[in-house]
Design a protein around this motif. Structure first.
Motif, PDB file in Angstrom:
ATOM      1  N   ALA A  71     -40.105 -72.638  45.620  1.00  0.00           N
ATOM      2  CA  ALA A  71     -39.990 -73.215  44.282  1.00  0.00           C
ATOM      3  C   ALA A  71     -40.073 -74.733  44.313  1.00  0.00           C
ATOM      4  CB  ALA A  71     -38.682 -72.761  43.619  1.00  0.00           C
ATOM      5  N   GLU A  72     -39.308 -75.363  45.183  1.00  0.00           N
ATOM      6  CA  GLU A  72     -39.292 -76.828  45.210  1.00  0.00           C
ATOM      7  C   GLU A  72     -40.658 -77.418  45.590  1.00  0.00           C
ATOM      8  OE1 GLU A  72     -36.663 -80.410  47.139  1.00  0.00           O
ATOM      9  OE2 GLU A  72     -35.713 -78.468  46.823  1.00  0.00           O
ATOM     10  N   PRO A  73     -41.318 -76.918  46.660  1.00  0.00           N
ATOM     11  CA  PRO A  73     -42.649 -77.468  46.950  1.00  0.00           C
ATOM     12  C   PRO A  73     -43.666 -77.194  45.842  1.00  0.00           C
ATOM     13  CG  PRO A  73     -41.900 -76.071  48.764  1.00  0.00           C
ATOM     14  CD  PRO A  73     -40.867 -76.008  47.700  1.00  0.00           C
ATOM     15  N   ARG A 122     -45.740 -80.044  43.839  1.00  0.00           N
ATOM     16  CA  ARG A 122     -47.197 -80.049  43.703  1.00  0.00           C
ATOM     17  C   ARG A 122     -47.590 -80.244  42.241  1.00  0.00           C
ATOM     18  NH1 ARG A 122     -52.263 -80.668  45.788  1.00  0.00           N
ATOM     19  NH2 ARG A 122     -53.680 -79.301  44.712  1.00  0.00           N
ATOM     20  N   VAL A 123     -46.935 -79.518  41.340  1.00  0.00           N
ATOM     21  CA  VAL A 123     -47.234 -79.649  39.908  1.00  0.00           C
ATOM     22  C   VAL A 123     -46.882 -81.051  39.426  1.00  0.00           C
ATOM     23  CG1 VAL A 123     -46.511 -78.867  37.611  1.00  0.00           C
ATOM     24  CG2 VAL A 123     -47.128 -77.204  39.377  1.00  0.00           C
ATOM     25  N   ALA A 124     -45.753 -81.589  39.896  1.00  0.00           N
ATOM     26  CA  ALA A 124     -45.356 -82.944  39.496  1.00  0.00           C
ATOM     27  C   ALA A 124     -46.385 -83.973  39.942  1.00  0.00           C
ATOM     28  CB  ALA A 124     -43.984 -83.286  40.087  1.00  0.00           C
ATOM     29  N   GLN A 125     -47.011 -83.718  41.079  1.00  0.00           N
ATOM     30  CA  GLN A 125     -47.961 -84.681  41.641  1.00  0.00           C
ATOM     31  C   GLN A 125     -49.352 -84.551  41.038  1.00  0.00           C
ATOM     32  OE1 GLN A 125     -48.616 -84.184  45.845  1.00  0.00           O
ATOM     33  NE2 GLN A 125     -49.343 -86.269  46.094  1.00  0.00           N
ATOM     34  N   VAL A 126     -49.859 -83.323  40.904  1.00  0.00           N
ATOM     35  CA  VAL A 126     -51.263 -83.161  40.510  1.00  0.00           C
ATOM     36  C   VAL A 126     -51.478 -82.160  39.387  1.00  0.00           C
ATOM     37  CG1 VAL A 126     -52.132 -83.800  42.801  1.00  0.00           C
ATOM     38  CG2 VAL A 126     -51.721 -81.395  42.269  1.00  0.00           C
TER      39      VAL A 126
END
Length: 175
Positions: free
Chosen positions: A134-136, A140-144
């Motif tokens: 969940a955290e990774p 990923r969504v937060a970044q791209v």
């Protein structure tokens, strides 16, 4: 499950549409390990040892074997007296988010802030079901992420998650 040979750094893979069963995956990986040079019993033991992480956890992953020279560089080993022959097989594992999975995580991030309590509960349940991924996935969504609203929601969730682990909040940005 699919096997791909001779991949390069820019290879794009297409996942098969139909699923397969654990025995199929395990047998294919075992055959691949034997083709790398392991004895049949060694390959079977390796598959049994890593079966849960390789095949049982939800998600998409890529398993790959490292060349012997890379294994020797990463994990040097010297035996005295030196054996006539030494073969080591190292398997790498990459956890992958497909574009479809990224979209699903974006939706979860958005629904966690929804006004509808049922939507929030369903999103929280889906996030919990992702376990350690969940955290990774949120990172990923937060970044791209393709949706700016989902990116912001994912960033906020990550901040909350880190604060819950005792990590101090970052100081406010100066303008």
């Amino acid at each position: 499950f699919a096997r791909y040979d001779s991949l390069g750094p820019e290879t794009t893979l297409t996942l098969p549409a139909e699923g397969s069963d654990l025995p199929d995956w395990a047998a294919a990986v075992q055959r691949a390990l034997v083709s790398e040079g392991l004895f049949e019993k060694e390959a079977a033991a390796m598959v049994r040892t890593w079966q849960d992480q390789w095949f049982m956890e939800p998600g998409t992953r890529v398993l790959y074997s490292l060349p012997q020279a890379e294994t020797d560089r990463l994990l040097p080993l010297k035996l005295t007296p030196a054996p006539r022959e030494m073969l080591r097989v190292m398997i790498g594992r990459l956890e992958v988010l497909t574009p479809e999975q990224e979209k699903r995580v974006e939706k979860v991030a958005l629904n966690l802030g929804a006004g509808d309590p049922a939507a929030r509960r369903a999103a929280a349940d889906e996030l919990r079901a992702m376990g350690r991924f969940a955290e990774p996935a949120l990172a990923r969504v937060a970044q791209v992420g393709s949706n700016p609203e989902a990116q912001s929601a994912a960033k906020a969730l990550l901040r909350e998650s880190l604060l819950g682990k005792g990590v101090p909040a970052a100081p406010p940005a100066k303008h």
